[in-house]
Design an enzyme around this catalytic site. Structure first.
Site, mmCIF file in Angstrom:
data_model
loop_
_atom_site.group_PDB
_atom_site.id
_atom_site.type_symbol
_atom_site.label_atom_id
_atom_site.label_comp_id
_atom_site.label_asym_id
_atom_site.label_seq_id
_atom_site.Cartn_x
_atom_site.Cartn_y
_atom_site.Cartn_z
ATOM 1 N N MET A 1 -122.082 26.907 -74.303
ATOM 2 C CA MET A 1 -121.678 28.299 -74.501
ATOM 3 C C MET A 1 -122.375 28.922 -75.712
ATOM 4 O O MET A 1 -122.991 28.236 -76.512
ATOM 5 C CB MET A 1 -120.160 28.381 -74.682
ATOM 6 C CG MET A 1 -119.356 27.946 -73.465
ATOM 7 S SD MET A 1 -117.573 28.023 -73.730
ATOM 8 C CE MET A 1 -117.307 29.792 -73.870
ATOM 9 N N HIS A 2 -122.257 30.248 -75.813
ATOM 10 C CA HIS A 2 -122.567 31.039 -77.013
ATOM 11 C C HIS A 2 -124.049 31.230 -77.315
ATOM 12 O O HIS A 2 -124.407 32.031 -78.169
ATOM 13 C CB HIS A 2 -121.905 30.447 -78.269
ATOM 14 C CG HIS A 2 -120.480 30.054 -78.098
ATOM 15 N ND1 HIS A 2 -119.507 30.939 -77.692
ATOM 16 C CD2 HIS A 2 -119.849 28.864 -78.284
ATOM 17 C CE1 HIS A 2 -118.335 30.300 -77.640
ATOM 18 N NE2 HIS A 2 -118.523 29.049 -77.984
ATOM 19 N N ASP B 1 -119.168 25.369 -70.515
ATOM 20 C CA ASP B 1 -119.013 23.922 -70.351
ATOM 21 C C ASP B 1 -117.565 23.466 -70.428
ATOM 22 O O ASP B 1 -117.142 22.601 -69.660
ATOM 23 C CB ASP B 1 -119.893 23.161 -71.340
ATOM 24 C CG ASP B 1 -119.723 23.611 -72.789
ATOM 25 O OD1 ASP B 1 -118.875 24.477 -73.084
ATOM 26 O OD2 ASP B 1 -120.477 23.100 -73.641
#
Length: 486
Positions: free
Chosen positions: A78-79, A237
């Site tokens: 992520m991110h 995830d």
């Protein structure tokens, strides 16, 4: 029919192929490099993701009938910030989730824009790993590149784009960008304005199990796959891992003990934590979840074993542990800074309680206990919100250690369950593809049918009482070490 899950991780892409009853046919993985050009930075070239994912698809189908593939979906780190120009060319290496360069931007968002404002707009406050601070960093430090941005994407969504030509993302992954109005599942116009971007630069939003497109003809030809293969949006995830472990019902909990460590708690309804010490995100089920994240979990144990002790025999090192709950050594697992609940990317780890009689085994044990204590921090916050957590699933590399599972059970005071198939986000992605292709009516229905608990580690409540004392000591440790900065 086959369904493929693609888990785009930090060090490798892992692929899981299942059939329509959820049985795993085959798995494979492909590594790619991680770049750290400066202290605290973490980057990757998206081209590596694409090349290794394609090779992984070829590897996993070797000797199998590719015409049986019906759908592909994803779980992904992520991110991360992926930026494309108007020709859809990647403008710079992706800035990853564990990159700590955005301290100034994070402070600006939390103090000048204000935590209350951020929470009202996105249900979260700014953390250094989130995407919005990265956008502000590029805007300030790489203005020429910022001016060329045509599309902003997350890591797994770059793969979906390369397969379909569609700029897409899902709600669970988008919730970690600090750009999504999580409660209302739409882009926050105010946050886009704060970052100096427009909705036209953002991908289209989907539920994780939604079909976003089918394979591009040239990609299908290159991979030898049918053009009819459906590509589903996938999930971040942790949400994908939660699907893979069956953490989908209201109040269900999962611990993921990988490079980072997460506490994931499913919720049918949106909940906003009062102090924003943990995250309020969307779930791959179409619902929501609370999540706490520590930046170093199994990676702490790997660092201690391989870099410090210079050994790969992890099990042997655990033979010299003192009785659980009696270790006088405490470890702060802040090797890469910390996210929840402290939101401090610069703090660093420490051992406390060392003496002339401290043993190697005690320090090894302290590393594993420190990770469990740090993950308990997030669980305690969720409990303070009235969430009743009766047990937890566990996945990730740390879940392979029986002694670590026992430590978690005793530190948390709840049963810790292992599932039959520990393939985490990859399995979750494959399950999302099956739901998207209509084999199951919902994510919850498939999880109930496919995910099986095979082992439960029960807590010893007398040892839990001892660990409560240890946790009270651990809870003071951050204040003691927070001035030790990178």
């Amino acid at each position: 029919m086959y369904f493929l899950g693609v888990d785009l991780g930090t060090s490798s892409v892992k692929l899981v192929l299942i059939d329509e009853i959820g049985a795993i046919i085959r798995t494979t993985s492909r590594d790619y490099p991680l770049s750290m050009p400066h202290s605290g930075w973490s980057e990757q070239d998206p081209a590596h993701w694409w090349v290794e994912s394609k090779q992984g698809i070829c590897d996993i189908f070797e000797g199998l009938d590719k015409s049986q593939l019906a759908g592909i979906s994803f779980g992904g780190q992520m991110h991360g910030l992926v930026i494309l120009d108007e020709a859809d060319t990647v403008l710079r290496p992706a800035i990853l989730w564990n990159d700590g360069r955005t301290m100034e931007e994070t402070a600006y968002l939390n103090t000048i824009v204000g935590k209350d404002t951020l929470a009202s707009l996105t249900a979260n406050i700014a953390f250094a790993g989130f995407t919005a601070p990265k956008i502000l960093w590029v805007k300030k430090h790489e203005p020429d590149l910022f001016a060329k941005i045509s599309k902003i994407m997350l890591p797994k969504d770059y793969l979906a784009y390369k397969l379909t030509g569609v700029h897409c993302t899902d709600y669970s992954d988008a919730a970690g960008m600090l750009l999504l109005d999580v409660a209302n599942k739409c882009w926050s116009e105010e946050m886009l304005d704060i970052c100096g971007i427009t909705e036209a630069q953002m991908p289209k939003l989907f539920e994780s199990y939604d079909v976003v497109g089918t394979l591009l003809p040239d990609v299908a030809a290159e991979l030898g796959l049918p053009e009819t293969v459906k590509i589903c949006a996938g999930a971040g995830d942790n949400a994908a891992a939660a699907v893979g472990t069956g953490t989908v019902e209201n109040g269900a909990c999962n611990l993921s003990v990988g490079t980072s460590g997460t506490v994931f708690i499913a919720s049918d309804a949106f909940t906003l934590p009062d102090n924003n010490a943990i995250h309020a995100f969307a779930h791959a089920t179409g619902g929501y979840h609370l999540m706490g994240c520590i930046l170093s979990a199994a990676s702490c144990n790997k660092w201690w074993m391989e870099d410090i002790l210079k050994t790969s025999d992890f099990a042997k090192e655990q033979e010299s542990f003192v009785p659980l709950g009696t270790n006088g050594v405490v470890f702060a697992p802040y090797l890469m800074g910390e996210r929840t609940p402290h939101n401090d990317p610069q703090v660093r780890g420490a051992f406390l309680g060392l003496g002339m009689d401290t043993t190697r085994g005690q320090m090894t044990q302290a590393v594993m206990e420190g990770v469990a204590y740090a993950m308990r921090d997030s669980l305690e916050i969720a409990k303070s919100l009235g969430v009743d957590i009766q047990s937890t699933k566990i996945c990730g590399g740390g879940a392979k250690s029986p002694i670590w599972k026992q430590i978690f059970a005793n530190v948390l005071g709840i049963p810790v369950q292992s599932v039959e198939t520990e393939e985490g986000p990859g399995l979750g992605g494959a399950m999302l593809a099956a739901v998207g292709c209509g084999v199951y009516p919902s994510v919850k229905a498939m999880a109930a049918e496919v995910v099986k608990v095979t082992d439960t580690t029960m807590p010893d409540m007398e040892i839990h009482a001892l660990y409560n004392k240890g946790y009270a000591q651990f809870s003071t440790l951050y204040q003691a070490v927070k001035h030790i900065k990178a």
